[in-house]
Design an enzyme around this catalytic site. Structure first.
Site, PDB file in Angstrom:
ATOM      1  N   ALA A  64     -93.691  38.114   1.637  1.00 19.37           N
ATOM      2  CA  ALA A  64     -92.770  36.989   1.765  1.00 19.37           C
ATOM      3  C   ALA A  64     -92.542  36.423   0.368  1.00 19.37           C
ATOM      4  CB  ALA A  64     -93.380  35.937   2.675  1.00 19.37           C
ATOM      5  N   GLY A 107     -96.143  40.239   3.863  1.00 15.81           N
ATOM      6  CA  GLY A 107     -95.034  40.396   4.812  1.00 15.81           C
ATOM      7  C   GLY A 107     -94.436  41.802   4.777  1.00 15.81           C
ATOM      8  N   GLU A 110     -96.545  43.810   6.938  1.00 10.71           N
ATOM      9  CA  GLU A 110     -96.289  43.348   8.314  1.00 10.71           C
ATOM     10  C   GLU A 110     -94.960  43.892   8.833  1.00 10.71           C
ATOM     11  OE1 GLU A 110     -97.121  39.256   6.868  1.00 10.71           O
ATOM     12  OE2 GLU A 110     -98.304  39.059   8.686  1.00 10.71           O
ATOM     13  N   GLU A 130    -102.662  37.698   1.219  1.00 12.00           N
ATOM     14  CA  GLU A 130    -102.376  36.264   1.369  1.00 12.00           C
ATOM     15  C   GLU A 130    -103.574  35.382   1.035  1.00 12.00           C
ATOM     16  OE1 GLU A 130    -101.542  38.627   3.575  1.00 12.00           O
ATOM     17  OE2 GLU A 130     -99.496  38.316   4.287  1.00 12.00           O
TER      18      GLU A 130
HETATM   19  C1  HXC Z   1     -91.841  36.364  -4.946  1.00 14.09           C
HETATM   20  C2  HXC Z   1     -92.432  38.238  -6.120  1.00 14.09           C
HETATM   21  C3  HXC Z   1     -93.323  38.642  -5.094  1.00 14.09           C
HETATM   22  C4  HXC Z   1     -93.407  37.812  -3.930  1.00 14.09           C
HETATM   23  C5  HXC Z   1     -93.421  40.097  -6.664  1.00 14.09           C
HETATM   24  N1  HXC Z   1     -92.529  39.179  -7.063  1.00 14.09           N
HETATM   25  N2  HXC Z   1     -93.913  39.797  -5.467  1.00 14.09           N
HETATM   26  N3  HXC Z   1     -91.705  37.117  -6.041  1.00 14.09           N
HETATM   27  N4  HXC Z   1     -92.644  36.686  -3.902  1.00 14.09           N
HETATM   28  N5  HXC Z   1     -94.166  38.129  -2.892  1.00 14.09           N
HETATM   29  C6  HXC Z   1     -91.746  39.137  -8.308  1.00 14.09           C
HETATM   30  C7  HXC Z   1     -92.616  38.735  -9.496  1.00 14.09           C
HETATM   31  O1  HXC Z   1     -92.725  37.331  -9.575  1.00 14.09           O
HETATM   32  C8  HXC Z   1     -91.810  39.318 -10.644  1.00 14.09           C
HETATM   33  O2  HXC Z   1     -90.697  38.479 -10.898  1.00 14.09           O
HETATM   34  C9  HXC Z   1     -91.262  40.622 -10.055  1.00 14.09           C
HETATM   35  O3  HXC Z   1     -91.302  40.454  -8.631  1.00 14.09           O
HETATM   36  C10 HXC Z   1     -92.110  41.821 -10.423  1.00 14.09           C
HETATM   37  O4  HXC Z   1     -93.462  41.558 -10.069  1.00 14.09           O
HETATM   38  P1  HXC Z   1     -94.678  41.680 -11.115  1.00 14.09           P
HETATM   39  O5  HXC Z   1     -95.778  40.871 -10.576  1.00 14.09           O
HETATM   40  O6  HXC Z   1     -94.203  41.396 -12.497  1.00 14.09           O
HETATM   41  O7  HXC Z   1     -95.008  43.252 -10.992  1.00 14.09           O
HETATM   42  P2  HXC Z   1     -96.414  43.971 -11.174  1.00 14.09           P
HETATM   43  O8  HXC Z   1     -97.172  43.407 -12.337  1.00 14.09           O
HETATM   44  O9  HXC Z   1     -96.116  45.434 -11.153  1.00 14.09           O
HETATM   45  O10 HXC Z   1     -97.278  43.593  -9.861  1.00 14.09           O
HETATM   46  C11 HXC Z   1     -96.816  44.018  -8.594  1.00 14.09           C
HETATM   47  C12 HXC Z   1     -97.576  43.265  -7.468  1.00 14.09           C
HETATM   48  C13 HXC Z   1     -97.465  41.733  -7.739  1.00 14.09           C
HETATM   49  C14 HXC Z   1     -99.061  43.697  -7.475  1.00 14.09           C
HETATM   50  C15 HXC Z   1     -96.956  43.667  -6.148  1.00 14.09           C
HETATM   51  O11 HXC Z   1     -96.097  41.401  -7.917  1.00 14.09           O
HETATM   52  C16 HXC Z   1     -97.984  40.901  -6.622  1.00 14.09           C
HETATM   53  O12 HXC Z   1     -99.210  40.728  -6.494  1.00 14.09           O
HETATM   54  N6  HXC Z   1     -97.093  40.319  -5.828  1.00 14.09           N
HETATM   55  C17 HXC Z   1     -97.451  39.359  -4.793  1.00 14.09           C
HETATM   56  C18 HXC Z   1     -97.975  40.065  -3.589  1.00 14.09           C
HETATM   57  C19 HXC Z   1     -98.375  39.073  -2.514  1.00 14.09           C
HETATM   58  O13 HXC Z   1     -99.230  38.211  -2.745  1.00 14.09           O
HETATM   59  N7  HXC Z   1     -97.760  39.188  -1.323  1.00 14.09           N
HETATM   60  C20 HXC Z   1     -98.044  38.306  -0.207  1.00 14.09           C
HETATM   61  C21 HXC Z   1     -97.057  37.187  -0.194  1.00 14.09           C
HETATM   62  S1  HXC Z   1     -97.389  35.993   1.096  1.00 14.09           S
HETATM   63  P3  HXC Z   1     -90.194  38.154 -12.384  1.00 14.09           P
HETATM   64  O14 HXC Z   1     -89.055  37.199 -12.169  1.00 14.09           O
HETATM   65  O15 HXC Z   1     -91.373  37.596 -13.117  1.00 14.09           O
HETATM   66  O16 HXC Z   1     -89.768  39.493 -12.913  1.00 14.09           O
HETATM   67  C22 HXC Z   1     -96.832  36.690   2.494  1.00 14.09           C
HETATM   68  C23 HXC Z   1     -97.030  35.835   3.724  1.00 14.09           C
HETATM   69  C24 HXC Z   1     -96.343  36.435   4.915  1.00 14.09           C
HETATM   70  O17 HXC Z   1     -96.326  37.748   2.510  1.00 14.09           O
HETATM   71  C25 HXC Z   1     -96.209  35.442   6.018  1.00 14.09           C
HETATM   72  C26 HXC Z   1     -94.916  34.676   6.022  1.00 14.09           C
HETATM   73  C27 HXC Z   1     -94.645  33.877   7.252  1.00 14.09           C
END
Ligand code: HXC
Length: 258
Positions: A64, A107, A110, A130
């Protein structure tokens, strides 16, 4: 905002491709609305027999959109019933195959599990991270992953937030097949063409019967999970976890302040 979903039609199969590659296909509300609307349209279209849902090479979807939700209070999340609309996607009658390359996290994992089965590339990575953001899964992760791979493995994924590679995901039963990364889309499209070639009522019944085997009290589980997810907004852990991510630094969680 348009164009967050690309649609490719091949015979009786529609491929829906998430198209926010720079943000690793992070699922914001607009992308969710476009994907669900497109999928519902094909669900009503008698000429379509199977959907393939895919992302880009680096990411199926990295979760998400953290930027969209990071500053929301719990009351907003619960009142809007944030991401409840994904149930409409999960409940479509049309079979859905996920074709996964790269990250399928939060997400994104999911969304993959809402599909009927997944075909993954060798380099794919899966996880429910998360917990590292001070929240929990909110679109079915705790329920569907537990049913797919069992409580022990699911707990490991949800409590540590670690990633699983494709080989582990295959042996755990999280995905149905693993192929080389460059064959993911073609393999999923072939499988979808095969599904679409069969008698539609038989496909529907096979799908519904298999689903029935696992959906005991899923509705309650999903609502429980979503409400728990909503209630974490505004806690020190959520504010710190999401701010740290957006500021590009490791989070510092203070025990006892929650
Ligand atoms: C917003 C995101 C994002 C996310 C990545 N990006 N994941 N933006 N939400 N979930 C963006 C980064 O900010 C970055 O933007 C660009 O995508 C590239 O990501 P990087 O982090 O620079 O890439 P990398 O170093 O290769 O790392 C990849 C990654 C990391 C390991 C996947 O991005 C990461 O840990 N992402 C978050 C994963 C996460 O926590 N997901 C769960 C979310 S909560 P810029 O602008 O800097 O280029 C969820 C809840 C669901 O899903 C329930 C909802 C109801």
């Amino acid at each position: 905002m348009t164009g967050l979903i690309e649609v490719i039609r091949e015979g009786a199969v529609a491929q829906l491709r998430l198209n926010r590659p720079k943000q690793l296909n992070a699922l914001n509300s607009e992308l969710a609305a476009q994907l669900i609307e497109a999928a519902e349209r094909f669900d009503r279209d008698q000429s379509v027999g199977c959907l393939v849902v895919t992302g880009s090479e680096r990411a199926f979807a990295a979760g998400a959109d953290i930027a969209e939700m990071s500053d929301k209070p719990a009351a907003y999340m619960a009142e809007r019933d944030y991401f409840a609309e994904w149930s409409r996607f999960a409940n479509l009658r049309l079979p859905k195959i996920a074709a996964v390359q790269g990250y399928a996290l939060g997400g994104g994992c999911e969304l993959m599990m809402m599909c009927d089965f997944a075909i993954a590339g060798e380099g794919a990575k899966f996880g429910q991270p998360e917990i590292k953001l001070g929240v929990i899964a909110g679109i079915g992760g705790t329920q569907r992953m537990t049913r797919l791979i069992g409580r022990s493995r699911s707990m490991d994924m949800h409590l540590t937030g670690r990633m699983m590679d494709a080989a582990e995901a295959l042996s755990a039963g999280l995905v149905a097949r693993v192929v080389s990364d460059d064959k993911v889309i073609s393999t999923a499209m072939e499988a979808a063409q095969q599904v679409a070639s069969y008698s539609r009522p038989a496909v529907r019944m096979a799908r519904e019967a298999v689903r029935r085997a696992e959906e005991g009290s899923l509705v309650e589980g999903l609502l429980f999970e979503r409400r728990s997810f909503h209630s974490l907004f505004g806690t020190p852990g959520q504010i710190e976890g999401m701010s740290a991510f957006l500021e590009g630094r490791p989070p510092k969680f203070h025990q006892g302040e929650q």
